[in-house]
Design an enzyme around this catalytic site. Structure first.
Site, PDB file in Angstrom:
ATOM      1  N   LYS A  12      30.980   8.283   2.843  1.00  0.00           N
ATOM      2  CA  LYS A  12      31.471   6.940   3.160  1.00  0.00           C
ATOM      3  C   LYS A  12      30.388   5.954   3.571  1.00  0.00           C
ATOM      4  O   LYS A  12      30.544   4.753   3.388  1.00  0.00           O
ATOM      5  CB  LYS A  12      32.534   7.012   4.270  1.00  0.00           C
ATOM      6  CG  LYS A  12      33.892   7.496   3.773  1.00  0.00           C
ATOM      7  CD  LYS A  12      34.915   7.434   4.894  1.00  0.00           C
ATOM      8  CE  LYS A  12      36.317   7.665   4.360  1.00  0.00           C
ATOM      9  NZ  LYS A  12      37.346   7.378   5.353  1.00  0.00           N
ATOM     10  N   ASP A  36      41.404   1.390   4.838  1.00  0.00           N
ATOM     11  CA  ASP A  36      41.985   2.088   5.997  1.00  0.00           C
ATOM     12  C   ASP A  36      42.469   1.079   7.043  1.00  0.00           C
ATOM     13  O   ASP A  36      43.594   1.170   7.547  1.00  0.00           O
ATOM     14  CB  ASP A  36      40.952   3.017   6.647  1.00  0.00           C
ATOM     15  CG  ASP A  36      40.859   4.357   5.935  1.00  0.00           C
ATOM     16  OD1 ASP A  36      41.798   4.721   5.209  1.00  0.00           O
ATOM     17  OD2 ASP A  36      39.832   5.046   6.107  1.00  0.00           O
TER      18      ASP A  36
END
Ligand code: NAP
Length: 280
Positions: A67, A103
């Site tokens: 990420k 997210d």
């Protein structure tokens, strides 16, 4: 018309629900596309990401451990990726790769949809990893008056707060040790989010029952098991309790919308998830 594709890269990826969700969504909207999980070791990251520039690729999702490493391989980053320092979605715009983080926006959108109103209210976040960072961003986006982050390693909470404070100036941000949640509180919280990974191991962060106000909502970002010990304890203390499935579905939906320009078929996601969970 060309067959299109998208994928998840991570290491490992076998446990992911994303292929189930996105393949159901492509089928539901009648799109000739497929989604697959690709196990990519760190040394293969550059070549894996280069493939996303192909004309038939819609984009990708990114999970641990890539990420952060993938940030340097993007042509552009969305505002929340810059704030959060991590991305989970890549969009292929005619060969240019745009990094996005769904997210935080996914959690905020789900909370709005299910009527969890954090506006003008104090919120508590347990944990200081990537999910906690997205949660603090989402709570500030929803207008929380304050967010306190408690973590086993308090320095990680401090780093999180110091990184976000310049960008989230309307919300009072503070940090402390996770043990503070177990002590009789001096204030109650309107929203309490468990963003530690404890629920995965069947463990529960200890929260004093006095932390929960009468209209408090407790959210465990974990969703397996669907009813966690944290949720059980919160309900016992009088709170409404939710798991992380709503966040999961909405972060997937936002990625789908960025890739295809179409609204995500939420019913198809929910049905695919029910079927997958039943088949376990
Ligand atoms: P992460 O970056 O690895 O962070 C893990 C956090 O848990 C850290 O704050 C860590 O504290 C804490 N922790 C780990 N073991 C602990 C222990 N034994 N006692 C106390 N604290 C402990 O993980 P993440 O990506 O943020 O994920 C956190 C949770 O969110 C997981 O349950 C994950 O499944 C969930 N999640 C859900 C979604 C969704 O869509 N619903 C999306 C992302 C993540 P230290 O800093 O002290 O190590």
């Amino acid at each position: 018309m060309t067959h299109r594709w998208a994928c998840l890269i991570g290491h490992p990826v076998a446990h992911s629900l994303s292929p189930t969700l996105h393949n159901a969504a492509f089928a539901a909207v009648g799109m000739d596309a497929h989604y697959e999980a690709r196990d990519v070791a760190p040394e293969d990251l550059i070549s894996a990401v280069a493939a996303f520039r192909q004309a038939d690729c819609l984009g990708a999702n990114v999970t641990a451990p890539h990420k952060q490493a993938v940030l340097a391989l993007m042509d552009d980053l969305s505002e929340e990726v810059v704030a959060l320092g991590a991305l989970n979605t890549i969009v292929n715009q005619s060969g240019r790769l745009i990094g996005a983080n769904t997210d935080a926006r996914g959690l905020a959108r789900w909370m709005r949809q299910v009527g969890i109103d954090a506006a003008g209210q104090p919120a508590l976040v347990l944990g200081a990893g990537g999910a906690a960072r997205a949660t603090v961003w989402a709570l500030a986006d929803l207008g929380a008056s304050s967010v306190r982050v408690l973590n086993r390693t308090p320095e990680h909470a401090q780093t999180l707060i110091e990184a976000l404070r310049p960008r989230l100036s309307s919300t009072e941000l503070s940090w402390g040790h996770l043990a503070e949640a177990a002590a009789p509180p001096s204030a109650q919280w309107h929203v309490i989010v468990n963003a530690t990974s404890l629920s995965h191991h069947g463990e529960v962060p200890v929260v004093h029952p006095g932390c929960y106000s009468r209209d408090c909502v407790a959210i465990d970002l974990a969703y397996n098991p669907p009813e966690t010990g944290f949720m059980v304890a919160a309900r016992r203390a009088g709170a409404r309790a939710e798991n992380g499935l709503g966040m999961l579905l909405h972060q997937a939906a936002l990625a789908f919308e960025r890739w295809t320009g179409q609204a995500a078929p939420m019913d198809a996601y929910a049905a695919a998830l029910t079927e997958r969970v039943a088949g376990r």
